[in-house]
Motif scaffolding. Structure first.
Motif, PDB file in Angstrom:
ATOM      1  N   GLU A 121       3.094  -1.774   1.213  1.00 58.40           N
ATOM      2  CA  GLU A 121       3.586  -1.256  -0.068  1.00 58.40           C
ATOM      3  C   GLU A 121       2.449  -0.599  -0.845  1.00 58.40           C
ATOM      4  O   GLU A 121       2.625   0.455  -1.463  1.00 58.40           O
ATOM      5  N   ARG A 122       1.271  -1.226  -0.806  1.00 54.30           N
ATOM      6  CA  ARG A 122       0.116  -0.683  -1.501  1.00 54.30           C
ATOM      7  C   ARG A 122      -0.284   0.666  -0.915  1.00 54.30           C
ATOM      8  O   ARG A 122      -0.547   1.633  -1.639  1.00 54.30           O
ATOM      9  N   GLU A 123      -0.319   0.743   0.411  1.00 53.38           N
ATOM     10  CA  GLU A 123      -0.680   1.985   1.097  1.00 53.38           C
ATOM     11  C   GLU A 123       0.299   3.106   0.724  1.00 53.38           C
ATOM     12  O   GLU A 123      -0.101   4.235   0.423  1.00 53.38           O
ATOM     13  N   THR A 124       1.589   2.789   0.726  1.00 53.68           N
ATOM     14  CA  THR A 124       2.612   3.787   0.395  1.00 53.68           C
ATOM     15  C   THR A 124       2.463   4.276  -1.039  1.00 53.68           C
ATOM     16  O   THR A 124       2.543   5.484  -1.320  1.00 53.68           O
ATOM     17  N   TYR A 125       2.232   3.343  -1.967  1.00 52.11           N
ATOM     18  CA  TYR A 125       2.115   3.705  -3.377  1.00 52.11           C
ATOM     19  C   TYR A 125       0.946   4.653  -3.625  1.00 52.11           C
ATOM     20  O   TYR A 125       1.107   5.712  -4.260  1.00 52.11           O
ATOM     21  N   GLY A 170     -11.381 -16.838 -13.543  1.00 52.80           N
ATOM     22  CA  GLY A 170     -11.903 -16.013 -12.452  1.00 52.80           C
ATOM     23  C   GLY A 170     -11.038 -14.777 -12.309  1.00 52.80           C
ATOM     24  O   GLY A 170     -10.003 -14.639 -12.941  1.00 52.80           O
ATOM     25  N   TRP A 171     -11.442 -13.888 -11.424  1.00 51.55           N
ATOM     26  CA  TRP A 171     -10.717 -12.632 -11.328  1.00 51.55           C
ATOM     27  C   TRP A 171     -10.885 -12.018  -9.957  1.00 51.55           C
ATOM     28  O   TRP A 171     -11.606 -12.542  -9.115  1.00 51.55           O
ATOM     29  N   VAL A 172     -10.229 -10.909  -9.745  1.00 49.69           N
ATOM     30  CA  VAL A 172     -10.440 -10.075  -8.574  1.00 49.69           C
ATOM     31  C   VAL A 172     -10.820  -8.697  -9.100  1.00 49.69           C
ATOM     32  O   VAL A 172     -10.020  -8.033  -9.751  1.00 49.69           O
ATOM     33  N   ALA A 173     -12.045  -8.305  -8.871  1.00 53.96           N
ATOM     34  CA  ALA A 173     -12.517  -7.024  -9.396  1.00 53.96           C
ATOM     35  C   ALA A 173     -12.072  -5.899  -8.466  1.00 53.96           C
ATOM     36  O   ALA A 173     -12.156  -6.010  -7.255  1.00 53.96           O
ATOM     37  N   THR A 174     -11.595  -4.824  -9.044  1.00 55.65           N
ATOM     38  CA  THR A 174     -11.171  -3.687  -8.239  1.00 55.65           C
ATOM     39  C   THR A 174     -11.146  -2.446  -9.116  1.00 55.65           C
ATOM     40  O   THR A 174     -11.379  -2.519 -10.325  1.00 55.65           O
ATOM     41  N   ILE A 175     -10.909  -1.318  -8.519  1.00 57.91           N
ATOM     42  CA  ILE A 175     -10.709  -0.086  -9.268  1.00 57.91           C
ATOM     43  C   ILE A 175      -9.309   0.440  -8.967  1.00 57.91           C
ATOM     44  O   ILE A 175      -8.756   0.198  -7.897  1.00 57.91           O
ATOM     45  N   ALA A 176      -8.754   1.122  -9.944  1.00 56.14           N
ATOM     46  CA  ALA A 176      -7.462   1.767  -9.742  1.00 56.14           C
ATOM     47  C   ALA A 176      -7.635   3.248 -10.045  1.00 56.14           C
ATOM     48  O   ALA A 176      -8.096   3.606 -11.131  1.00 56.14           O
ATOM     49  N   MET A 213      -0.991  -1.797 -11.557  1.00 54.25           N
ATOM     50  CA  MET A 213      -1.387  -3.203 -11.572  1.00 54.25           C
ATOM     51  C   MET A 213      -0.663  -4.013 -10.505  1.00 54.25           C
ATOM     52  O   MET A 213      -1.203  -4.979  -9.964  1.00 54.25           O
ATOM     53  N   ALA A 214       0.571  -3.620 -10.168  1.00 54.75           N
ATOM     54  CA  ALA A 214       1.351  -4.359  -9.174  1.00 54.75           C
ATOM     55  C   ALA A 214       0.799  -4.180  -7.766  1.00 54.75           C
ATOM     56  O   ALA A 214       1.163  -4.938  -6.857  1.00 54.75           O
ATOM     57  N   TYR A 215      -0.088  -3.198  -7.560  1.00 53.41           N
ATOM     58  CA  TYR A 215      -0.585  -2.893  -6.218  1.00 53.41           C
ATOM     59  C   TYR A 215      -2.073  -3.187  -6.072  1.00 53.41           C
ATOM     60  O   TYR A 215      -2.705  -2.735  -5.122  1.00 53.41           O
ATOM     61  N   LEU A 216      -2.631  -3.935  -7.005  1.00 54.20           N
ATOM     62  CA  LEU A 216      -4.045  -4.308  -6.928  1.00 54.20           C
ATOM     63  C   LEU A 216      -4.204  -5.595  -6.141  1.00 54.20           C
ATOM     64  O   LEU A 216      -3.280  -6.391  -6.060  1.00 54.20           O
ATOM     65  N   PRO A 217      -5.401  -5.830  -5.569  1.00 50.35           N
ATOM     66  CA  PRO A 217      -6.573  -4.965  -5.564  1.00 50.35           C
ATOM     67  C   PRO A 217      -6.399  -3.768  -4.631  1.00 50.35           C
ATOM     68  O   PRO A 217      -5.779  -3.886  -3.585  1.00 50.35           O
ATOM     69  N   ALA A 218      -6.970  -2.630  -5.030  1.00 49.86           N
ATOM     70  CA  ALA A 218      -6.743  -1.378  -4.328  1.00 49.86           C
ATOM     71  C   ALA A 218      -7.784  -1.076  -3.262  1.00 49.86           C
ATOM     72  O   ALA A 218      -7.610  -0.150  -2.477  1.00 49.86           O
ATOM     73  N   ASP A 219      -8.867  -1.843  -3.229  1.00 50.93           N
ATOM     74  CA  ASP A 219      -9.973  -1.519  -2.318  1.00 50.93           C
ATOM     75  C   ASP A 219      -9.556  -1.511  -0.856  1.00 50.93           C
ATOM     76  O   ASP A 219     -10.120  -0.768  -0.048  1.00 50.93           O
ATOM     77  N   PHE A 220      -8.555  -2.334  -0.497  1.00 45.35           N
ATOM     78  CA  PHE A 220      -8.123  -2.392   0.900  1.00 45.35           C
ATOM     79  C   PHE A 220      -7.599  -1.026   1.359  1.00 45.35           C
ATOM     80  O   PHE A 220      -7.799  -0.628   2.503  1.00 45.35           O
TER      81      PHE A 220
END
Length: 334
Positions: free
Chosen positions: A57-61, A161-167, A194-201
């Motif tokens: 889903e993340r890849e498609t978005y 805590g968190w998961v750091a990522t970029i969008a 936000m629904a597709y984070l973390p985006a780094d993958f």
């Protein structure tokens, strides 16, 4: 002496003040608030990001978002041999420009964001996108990376805590000529992301990042957003210690807590230009960090002033820009 230091990839800067207060309260044997979400629940929620269905889903978005991606903007730097950091593997010597604005100016920006149905960060991102478009004369969308925290404790009442990522945000500059309508488009888009984070993958570690470069586009050239969340202010007695340039101390159960000075935020910069807003000891501020290997001082000054001007920062404040801690002279004015 208790000295707290953490790497930015595993520590939530938004919660720095809360973390310092709670670790000191624990050390002193004082009561701590009950967590709303336990560690196991947090890990289970984050682990979903690795599931094949979620990754698909993340890849498609993001592929849809970056379809027919804008071309690489030419900032006309004129630096011999400079190449865009498309693979995000280079970090040149960072130079920093910082300006502090009046409280009244900050309130005006907040009110403008509210009236636009956006946020102060979205206004900043939009101002940067418009400034890049004007400087490069792209007449196209502009891609800006926005630092995101995949927080579970959105109320910022305590540290989890968190998961750091970029969008990546696709700023539709040519479609929305008004900064206010552009900011609303940006705000809506990164709320959806936000629904597709973390985006780094999908992005930095996936094939999509490489494909964008091969197509003459880009991803990690520009970054903008908040350095510290305003929402965390007022939640902790330690909040003033985390401000850049802080020199005051705080008393906790008879102990004096002091900040450790931080003159410069970064030694290296992987983005061409990274512009953030933050709460400094002197007040609401903006910082422009740029890679001096690929961006000239002329370009950085021009872009930073253009961004601030679009936000409505008066010329009188632009004359107080500091470069690497000292009052800066606009190269174009020399």
């Amino acid at each position: 002496v208790i000295y707290v230091r953490a790497h930015h990839s595993v520590f939530d800067g938004w919660s720095t003040a809360l973390f310092i207060e709670e670790i000191l309260r624990a050390y002193l044997g004082l009561d701590l608030p009950q967590p709303e979400l336990g560690l196991l629940g947090y890990l289970n929620r984050y682990d979903r990001s690795h599931e094949p269905e979620v990754m698909a889903e993340r890849e498609t978005y993001f592929r849809e978002l970056l379809r027919d991606a804008p071309q690489l903007p030419d900032l006309n730097d004129g630096i011999a041999g400079a190449k865009p950091n498309l693979e995000f593997v280079h970090a040149g010597m960072a130079q920093e420009l910082v300006v502090t604005v009046a409280d009244s100016q900050k309130l005006e920006i907040i009110e403008r964001a509210r009236m636009s149905g956006a946020s102060p960060s979205a206004l900043l991102i939009g101002a940067m996108a418009q400034s890049v478009d004007a400087l490069a004369d792209t007449k196209d969308d502009v891609l800006i990376c926005v630092p995101m925290a995949m927080r579970q404790d959105l109320a910022l009442r305590h540290y989890l805590g968190w998961v750091a990522t970029i969008a990546p945000v696709r700023c539709e500059v040519s479609r929305h000529r008004s900064l206010d309508t552009l900011a609303k488009q940006i705000y809506d888009q990164y709320q959806t992301s936000m629904a597709y984070l973390p985006a780094d993958f999908t992005l930095r570690r996936g094939a999509l990042h490489r494909e964008l470069g091969e197509q003459g586009s880009y991803l990690t050239l520009f970054e903008a957003g908040m350095l510290t969340a305003d929402a965390s202010r007022g939640r902790s007695s330690m909040r003033d210690l985390t401000r850049l340039g802080a020199d005051s101390s705080v008393q906790l159960a008879g102990h004096e807590i002091q900040p450790v000075g931080n003159g410069r935020v970064r030694a290296g910069c992987a983005y061409h230009v990274d512009i953030r807003s933050f709460e400094g000891a002197a007040g609401h501020s903006y910082r422009c960090c740029y890679d001096s290997d690929v961006v000239s001082a002329d370009t950085a000054h021009h872009l930073f002033r253009e961004v601030l001007g679009r936000l409505g920062v008066p010329d009188s404040s632009l004359g107080t820009i500091r470069e690497n801690g000292t009052l800066a002279m606009d190269p174009a004015a020399e």
